[in-house]
Motif scaffolding. Structure first.
Motif, PDB file in Angstrom:
ATOM      1  N   LEU A 488      53.964  72.617 110.576  1.00 27.91           N
ATOM      2  CA  LEU A 488      53.160  72.196 111.722  1.00 27.91           C
ATOM      3  C   LEU A 488      53.158  70.673 111.854  1.00 27.91           C
ATOM      4  N   GLN A 491      56.473  69.693 113.173  1.00 24.50           N
ATOM      5  CA  GLN A 491      56.579  69.943 114.607  1.00 24.50           C
ATOM      6  C   GLN A 491      55.837  68.871 115.403  1.00 24.50           C
ATOM      7  N   LEU A 534      45.407  70.092 119.778  1.00 18.35           N
ATOM      8  CA  LEU A 534      45.072  70.428 118.402  1.00 18.35           C
ATOM      9  C   LEU A 534      43.623  70.883 118.273  1.00 18.35           C
ATOM     10  N   TYR A 539      45.504  77.376 115.002  1.00 16.23           N
ATOM     11  CA  TYR A 539      46.073  77.053 113.691  1.00 16.23           C
ATOM     12  C   TYR A 539      45.550  75.720 113.152  1.00 16.23           C
ATOM     13  N   GLU A 542      45.251  75.244 109.441  1.00 16.79           N
ATOM     14  CA  GLU A 542      46.504  75.190 108.691  1.00 16.79           C
ATOM     15  C   GLU A 542      47.059  73.766 108.619  1.00 16.79           C
ATOM     16  N   ILE A 543      46.746  72.942 109.616  1.00 17.59           N
ATOM     17  CA  ILE A 543      47.165  71.540 109.582  1.00 17.59           C
ATOM     18  C   ILE A 543      46.622  70.879 108.319  1.00 17.59           C
ATOM     19  N   GLU A 546      48.432  71.951 105.182  1.00 21.92           N
ATOM     20  CA  GLU A 546      49.714  71.247 105.083  1.00 21.92           C
ATOM     21  C   GLU A 546      49.508  69.795 104.662  1.00 21.92           C
TER      22      GLU A 546
END
Length: 638
Positions: A488, A491, A534, A539, A542-543, A546
């Motif tokens: 992520l 991306q 964002l 998600y 999940e950032i 990561e």
């Protein structure tokens, strides 16, 4: 010589589009008020000013009753002004077209030959020049005796040097006090107005990217304090919400403290003006700080500007800012932080002498100096009369540019009126900065605004840096590296890199997206678009997982470590704070084993605090006045 009778004059200044506000056409007010005050004859009749973008055909008909039409131009209106002028000349060949303003090149031959529908260009201060050219027109004389004009005479280029600057500025009637704007305000009660306001003219600096110094030269000349007080009273009586101070260095003069105080008194007594934007002076730390503090305490502005632009010595020399003290900036930043006054730093992308490495190091320097409020990154655009636009300067520093469509941020996405796109000339390469490096700098700037100043990860990144010894530079560079373990985040940076490449293809730096309140498509700054996406992404959590993986790997790579569980708690604190931008998540409660909130707030305030372990409960809720606050309860501390 017999004068022409009843000369009709049209004036056009298409003002900059600003979300929810409309700019008053100040330049037109200055020109007309000066002519009406100083013309020996009374044969001049001014049509209603044109300041809004409209379809060309009705305007051509309305201005067709004019004998002469003057255009005041800048970057946000030049192409539309040219289109309107050309349409006027085609429909009314005898109409005299005059162009002035900062967007008209001082070296005007090529400009006039390219736009042969323009009869005359004006350079420098416009009030006396405009009165002089009206007199020459009324008497049927040529332009040859006028100062500060250029024209083509039977295909031969003619130009005259600028007139000396006007020292006694109160010879210029105030368009606010003269009544010039009263009919305009009465016709448009639906508008919220922004007004330009001058207290002086001049700039003692000669930055090569700016046309301010070149336009008004060095010495400062002042408007009288009595006039300024009366104009502040006018702002209050007309309930003017926003004032844009046109001074190049507010705070440079001792009396600027008095001006700030007069504005503060007006705000307290009447509520107006609501806000004022100023360009803070350089090299005057004490007075600049005091002026900004007065305005901030009065609620007249939300933050102050520190116009640093670069910290590279090579770059500062190239842009003639090596006479501006970096020590003053450090001192000012520290004082703003200590006083709790938000202050942001301007930083330019693409200056001569800058490299990708010096750019990254500059960001690191600012963060180490305590700039945790905001860095505002700006592209370098060439202005016709700035030194950086000169052919010799371009050649010396290997400057390459391209034309880019201009749009106003947060404005509606729509088909441009009359099909006219405004354009900006953006620097995308120099002899120290290949295009690929410009793209990396542009993407890094957005990334910094998102993860740090957009608060996506700021608490965690700041705490990790302070407690581990990693540099801000190391962290930011790692966030730029794609990894299978952080898809992520990879991306995210890939999107920013793609946007930079799109800009290199001539696209705008802004992104079209729906306004979350109205659904209307608007132009978002790229970083704002990403942050908005964002904030509502399923998600989002999940950032942060990561980010934990990325930071753990970076710590291990440098043989560094943090106390057990600290990184996870810093990231969950970051997530909770970032989510508060969403109205659905204004409040939260967190249990923490370290005094991270205390540490984070201490770093933001420039304080050195000790990490402690124990048990803390963080609760975000509104206080007695309805302001959201994070409160800490120390259950057990060590």
């Amino acid at each position: 010589m017999k004068l022409k009778q009843a000369i009709n004059i049209g004036l056009v200044q298409i003002t900059e589009p600003i979300s929810h506000h409309v700019n008053l056409p100040y330049s037109l007010g200055l020109l007309q008020s000066y002519v009406e005050a100083h013309a020996e004859e009374n044969q001049y009749h001014f049509l209603d000013p044109v300041f809004l973008r409209e379809p060309l055909e009705p305007l051509v008909e309305r201005l067709g009753t004019a004998d002469l039409v003057g255009f005041s131009t800048y970057v946000w209106n030049m192409q539309y002004s040219l289109a309107l002028a050309q349409a006027l000349k085609q429909r009314w060949p005898e109409l005299v077209i005059v162009f002035g303003g900062p967007q008209v090149p001082d070296q005007a031959e090529s400009f006039l030959r390219t736009h042969d529908f323009i009869d005359l260009c004006c350079h420098g201060e416009g009030e006396r020049t405009f009165l002089g050219l009206l007199g020459a027109y009324a008497r049927g004389e040529s332009w040859s005796e006028l100062a500060g004009v250029s024209w083509l005479e039977a295909g031969v280029f003619e130009t005259r040097a600028k007139a000396p600057r006007l020292k006694e500025l109160d010879q210029l009637p105030s368009p606010y006090l003269s009544g010039y704007f009263e009919p305009l305000l009465a016709r448009h009660p639906e508008f919220n107005w922004t007004i330009p306001w001058e207290t002086n003219r001049g700039c003692p600096f000669s930055c090569t990217f700016c046309d301010w110094g070149s336009a008004v030269q060095s010495k400062l000349y002042r408007f009288d304090m009595k006039r300024l007080r009366q104009e502040i009273q006018w702002m209050a009586s007309h309930q003017i919400e926003v004032v844009y101070c046109c001074d190049s260095n507010f705070g440079i003069l001792p009396r600027d403290l008095e001006i700030a105080q007069e504005l503060a008194v007006s705000k307290k007594s009447s509520g107006y003006p609501s806000k004022i934007y100023t360009q803070m002076t350089k090299n005057q730390s004490e007075r600049a700080f005091q002026a900004q503090q007065i305005l901030f305490d009065a609620g007249l502005h939300l933050s102050s500007t520190l116009s640093l632009q670069s910290v590279s010595e090579q770059t500062l020399t190239a842009i003639r800012r090596d006479n501006i003290s970096l020590d003053v900036y450090r001192e000012l930043l520290q004082r703003f932080v200590e006083a709790g006054i938000p202050a942001y730093t301007d930083f330019l992308i693409g200056l001569p002498g800058e490299t990708f490495e010096s750019f990254v190091a500059g960001i690191d320097t600012l963060l180490n100096q305590g700039q945790h409020q905001e860095i505002r990154f700006w592209n370098v655009y060439l202005l016709p009369n700035a030194e950086m636009s000169a052919p010799t300067y371009r050649e010396r520093y290997g400057i390459q540019t391209l034309m880019q469509h201009y749009v106003s941020p947060i404005s509606p996405v729509q088909v441009p009126i009359a099909g006219v796109h405004e354009q900006l000339e953006i620097v995308i390469e120099t002899d120290t900065m290949p295009r690929a490096d410009w793209a990396r700098m542009r993407a890094l700037a957005w990334l910094t605004q998102i993860v740090y100043y957009g608060k996506l990860l700021q608490p965690a990144l700041l705490l990790v840096q302070a407690l581990s010894g990693l540099s801000h530079q190391q962290i930011l560079l790692r966030l730029m590296q794609p990894s299978a373990e952080t898809p992520l985040l990879s991306q995210l940076f890939a999107f920013l890199s793609q946007r930079a490449q799109e800009m290199l293809a001539g696209q705008s730096e802004f992104v079209a997206g729906p306004d979350l309140r109205t659904g209307v498509m608007i132009w978002y700054p790229t970083q704002s678009f990403v942050l908005t996406q964002l904030l509502h992404a399923p998600y989002l959590g999940e950032i942060y997982l990561e980010a934990q993986t990325l930071l753990v790997g970076l710590l291990l790579e440098h043989d560094l470590s943090l106390p057990e569980g600290l990184l996870e708690e810093a990231l969950w604190l970051s997530l909770a704070l970032f989510r508060t931008y969403d109205s659905r998540h204004q409040d939260f409660q967190l249990q923490q084993r370290y005094n991270l909130w205390e540490l984070y707030q201490g770093i933001l305030k420039g304080q050195q605090l000790r990490l402690r372990s124990g048990q803390w409960r963080l609760i975000r809720r509104p206080d007695s006045q309805g302001r959201w606050q994070v409160q800490t309860q120390e259950v057990m501390g060590v």
